[in-house]
Design a protein around this motif. Structure first.
Motif, mmCIF file in Angstrom:
data_model
loop_
_atom_site.group_PDB
_atom_site.id
_atom_site.type_symbol
_atom_site.label_atom_id
_atom_site.label_comp_id
_atom_site.label_asym_id
_atom_site.label_seq_id
_atom_site.Cartn_x
_atom_site.Cartn_y
_atom_site.Cartn_z
ATOM 1 N N UNK A 37 0.845 -1.204 0.000
ATOM 2 C CA UNK A 37 0.000 0.000 0.000
ATOM 3 C C UNK A 37 0.878 1.251 0.000
ATOM 4 N N UNK A 38 0.349 2.338 -0.476
ATOM 5 C CA UNK A 38 1.075 3.597 -0.515
ATOM 6 C C UNK A 38 0.253 4.653 0.232
ATOM 7 N N UNK A 39 0.911 5.672 0.734
ATOM 8 C CA UNK A 39 0.181 6.719 1.453
ATOM 9 C C UNK A 39 -0.715 7.523 0.512
ATOM 10 N N UNK A 85 0.596 11.987 10.709
ATOM 11 C CA UNK A 85 -0.510 11.098 10.389
ATOM 12 C C UNK A 85 -0.327 10.583 8.973
ATOM 13 N N UNK A 86 -0.426 9.261 8.813
ATOM 14 C CA UNK A 86 -0.272 8.653 7.499
ATOM 15 C C UNK A 86 -1.468 7.731 7.253
ATOM 16 N N UNK A 96 -6.507 1.646 3.554
ATOM 17 C CA UNK A 96 -7.352 2.125 4.634
ATOM 18 C C UNK A 96 -6.677 2.199 5.989
ATOM 19 N N UNK A 97 -5.510 1.610 6.139
ATOM 20 C CA UNK A 97 -4.811 1.692 7.433
ATOM 21 C C UNK A 97 -4.368 3.126 7.691
ATOM 22 N N UNK A 136 7.440 2.410 6.746
ATOM 23 C CA UNK A 136 6.397 3.081 7.520
ATOM 24 C C UNK A 136 5.294 2.107 7.930
ATOM 25 N N UNK A 137 4.926 1.201 7.026
ATOM 26 C CA UNK A 137 3.928 0.182 7.376
ATOM 27 C C UNK A 137 4.426 -0.695 8.518
ATOM 28 N N UNK A 138 5.685 -1.091 8.462
ATOM 29 C CA UNK A 138 6.259 -1.907 9.523
ATOM 30 C C UNK A 138 6.254 -1.139 10.847
#
Length: 125
Positions: free
Chosen positions: A9-11, A24-25, A30-31, A97-99
């Motif tokens: 996924x990308x921001x 905030x990201x 949807x996360x 960032x996801x991690x």
């Protein structure tokens, strides 16, 4: 965290809250993650923080009041954060960032435990 996989996924939104010191990201799946700036600074993916291999990490202390001066896009896969303490060498890829978001509580607890173990402070001296 190396490169992106095709399904990463990308921001879709990146919002810096200067007053509360939070980034905030929102990701395309949807996360949403709310990263305290101090958390991002002490978990910078830079060699200065992480070292060049296991066991070479440098514990970051005195970063409670650090801010972000600038967010710089890096291609289509990352951002570079320029912090108010002069640190600007970490490249935060989307998968990194996801991690950080998925493991934020665990990573933060580990950081606080390491700080306590050496008697270090989150406040600058």
């Amino acid at each position: 965290m190396a490169g992106l996989t095709p399904d990463t996924p990308w921001p879709t939104e990146i919002t810096l809250q200067q007053v509360t010191r939070v980034l905030d990201v929102v990701f395309s799946d949807g996360r949403q993650y709310h990263f305290p700036i101090e958390f991002l600074r002490v978990h910078s993916p830079s060699a200065e923080v992480r070292g060049h291999g296991p066991g070479q990490e440098t514990l970051q202390t005195g970063k409670r009041q650090v801010g972000i001066q600038e967010i710089v896009p890096v291609g289509q896969y990352a951002i570079q954060l320029r912090f108010t303490d002069g640190h600007e060498t970490g490249i935060y890829s989307w998968d990194y960032l996801l991690d950080l978001g998925r493991h934020q509580e665990e990573y933060w607890a580990d950081y606080l435990n390491r700080m306590e173990a050496v008697g270090a402070s989150r406040d600058s001296h």
